[in-house]
Design a protein around this motif. Structure first.
Motif, mmCIF file in Angstrom:
data_model
loop_
_atom_site.group_PDB
_atom_site.id
_atom_site.type_symbol
_atom_site.label_atom_id
_atom_site.label_comp_id
_atom_site.label_asym_id
_atom_site.label_seq_id
_atom_site.Cartn_x
_atom_site.Cartn_y
_atom_site.Cartn_z
ATOM 1 N N PRO A 46 0.848 -1.201 0.000
ATOM 2 C CA PRO A 46 0.000 0.000 0.000
ATOM 3 C C PRO A 46 0.885 1.254 0.000
ATOM 4 O O PRO A 46 1.678 1.469 0.908
ATOM 5 N N LEU A 47 0.768 2.058 -1.050
ATOM 6 C CA LEU A 47 1.593 3.250 -1.196
ATOM 7 C C LEU A 47 0.721 4.424 -1.618
ATOM 8 O O LEU A 47 0.046 4.369 -2.646
ATOM 9 N N SER A 48 0.735 5.502 -0.853
ATOM 10 C CA SER A 48 0.045 6.748 -1.218
ATOM 11 C C SER A 48 -1.401 6.521 -1.656
ATOM 12 O O SER A 48 -1.835 7.030 -2.699
ATOM 13 N N TYR A 53 1.664 -3.872 -6.971
ATOM 14 C CA TYR A 53 1.848 -5.321 -6.883
ATOM 15 C C TYR A 53 3.205 -5.700 -7.471
ATOM 16 O O TYR A 53 3.545 -5.299 -8.584
ATOM 17 N N CYS A 54 3.977 -6.461 -6.702
ATOM 18 C CA CYS A 54 5.340 -6.831 -7.105
ATOM 19 C C CYS A 54 5.461 -8.341 -7.227
ATOM 20 O O CYS A 54 5.012 -9.086 -6.340
ATOM 21 N N ASP A 220 6.652 6.429 -9.088
ATOM 22 C CA ASP A 220 5.388 7.037 -9.508
ATOM 23 C C ASP A 220 4.230 6.597 -8.618
ATOM 24 O O ASP A 220 3.249 7.344 -8.439
ATOM 25 N N ALA A 221 4.342 5.382 -8.072
ATOM 26 C CA ALA A 221 3.272 4.858 -7.217
ATOM 27 C C ALA A 221 3.388 5.330 -5.777
ATOM 28 O O ALA A 221 2.512 5.038 -4.959
ATOM 29 N N GLY A 222 4.471 6.056 -5.465
ATOM 30 C CA GLY A 222 4.628 6.590 -4.121
ATOM 31 C C GLY A 222 5.706 5.940 -3.286
ATOM 32 O O GLY A 222 5.904 6.314 -2.119
ATOM 33 N N CYS A 223 6.431 4.974 -3.849
ATOM 34 C CA CYS A 223 7.534 4.351 -3.117
ATOM 35 C C CYS A 223 8.678 5.360 -2.971
ATOM 36 O O CYS A 223 9.033 6.065 -3.915
#
Length: 293
Positions: A46-48, A53-54, A220-223
Motif C-alpha cells: 500500500p503506497l500513497s 503489486y510486485c 510514480d506509485a509513491g515508493c
C-alpha cells in the motif's frame, strides 16, 4: 517518519528478487500464471492511497558451491578457448575465488551461491577495460567491469578487489613505491568501514542499472525507498530513473566505473603509494605476462 518502502529481495526468501511491477492485480496475476514451475512469489504494497503489486522470481542457482553444476572439464574447455592473456588473468581470478572458498570452509560455512559460474563473461569483462591511463584508473576499471559482468557465483566484489590488489602491486614493482594493500576485511570477514561505503554504493548502482524502469514505476506509485538485502536502502528521489533501459545500462556502468576508480585511488593513498594515481599503468599484455612469471 517511516519511509514508504518496497523490498527488492523477497523479505521471506532472499533468493527471490523483484522482476515485475504492476498497478493492477489482474495484470500481476496474468504474469504470475506464466511461471508454471512455481518459482515465483508476489506481494502487494500500500503506497500513497494505492496498492502496487510486485512479482519476485528466483535469482537462479541456490545452495552452496558444492551445488554448482559447472564441471572442471567445462571450466578447462572455456579457458582453452580464451586468448592467452585473458586465460592467464581468468585463472588468477579463479584461484582467488578458490581461496575465498577455502576461507569460508575454514570458518565452517559453505559459500552461498546465487547463480552458476559464467566463464564466457570473464573475457567479455576484460575486453571492456580501457587499459590506458594511470595505474589506479586501470585497476578501478578492471575491478568495475569484473563486478558488472558478475561471472562468479558469489564473492564478485571480494575477488575483484583482490585482483585489483595484484594489479597495483605489479604496477609498483619497478618504481619501488612500497605499496601495501590496506586491510579491506575485519577478522570476521566483514568489510572495513571505509570499504563498506564503496561496496554498498556499488550494489545500489548495480541494482538501479538492472531495474531503472521498475523503480521509476515504483516511484510514480509513491515508493520512496527500495531496500535490498544487506539492508541497503536506495532512495529513489536521489537517482535518475526516467530513461530507456539501454541508456540506463550505459549511464550506470559509467557511474560504477567512476566509483571503482575512486576506490582504487583511495586504496593507493591508504597503501602508501599515492603516486599510482599518476603513474601510467600496465597494459593487459604486460599484466598477463607478469602473472605468468
Amino acid at each position: 517518519m517511516r519511509h514508504r518502502i518496497v523490498y527488492y529481495h523477497h523479505p521471506i526468501d532472499k533468493r527471490y528478487s523483484l522482476a515485475f511491477v504492476a498497478h493492477d492485480a489482474g495484470e500481476l496475476a496474468a504474469r504470475y500464471d506464466t511461471h508454471a514451475d512455481g518459482s515465483v512469489k508476489a506481494m502487494g504494497y500500500p503506497l500513497s492511497g494505492t496498492t502496487v503489486y510486485c512479482l519476485y522470481t528466483h535469482t537462479g542457482a541456490s545452495g552452496t558451491t558444492a551445488d554448482l553444476e559447472t564441471t572442471e572439464a567445462e571450466i578447462a574447455a572455456a579457458l582453452d578457448e580464451m586468448h592467452p592473456d585473458d586465460r592467464t588473468i581468468a585463472i588468477r581470478l579463479l584461484n582467488i575465488y578458490e581461496g575465498v572458498l577455502d576461507e569460508e570452509d575454514e570458518a565452517g560455512d559453505g559459500l552461498e551461491i546465487y547463480k552458476e559460474l559464467e566463464m564466457d563473461n570473464l573475457p567479455r569483462a576484460l575486453a571492456q577495460v580501457d587499459w590506458s591511463g594511470t595505474a589506479a584508473e586501470i585497476a578501478g576499471r578492471l575491478m568495475s567491469n569484473l563486478i558488472l559482468k558478475h561471472a562468479l557465483p558469489n564473492a564478485n566484489h571480494r575477488c575483484s578487489i583482490s585482483l585489483l590488489e595484484t594489479y597495483l602491486e605489479f604496477c609498483s614493482r619497478e618504481d619501488a613505491l612500497k605499496f601495501s594493500m590496506p586491510h579491506t576485511h575485519t577478522p570476521a570477514f566483514e568489510w572495513q568501514e571505509w570499504v563498506n561505503e564503496y561496496i554498498r554504493e556499488s550494489k545500489r548502482i548495480l541494482t538501479i542499472r538492472r531495474n531503472n524502469v521498475r523503480f521509476d514505476a515504483l516511484r510514480d506509485a509513491g515508493c520512496e525507498v527500495v531496500v535490498r538485502k544487506g539492508d541497503i536502502g536506495i532512495h529513489l528521489a536521489e537517482w535518475n530513473l526516467d530513461m530507456h533501459y539501454r541508456e540506463a545500462w550505459t549511464e550506470y556502468a559509467q557511474l560504477h566505473e567512476h566509483l571503482c576508480i575512486g576506490f582504487a585511488e583511495e586504496v593507493t593513498r591508504r597503501g602508501g603509494a599515492p603516486a599510482l594515481g599518476e603513474l601510467s599503468g600496465l597494459t593487459k599484455q604486460e599484466f598477463a605476462s607478469l602473472l605468468r612469471e
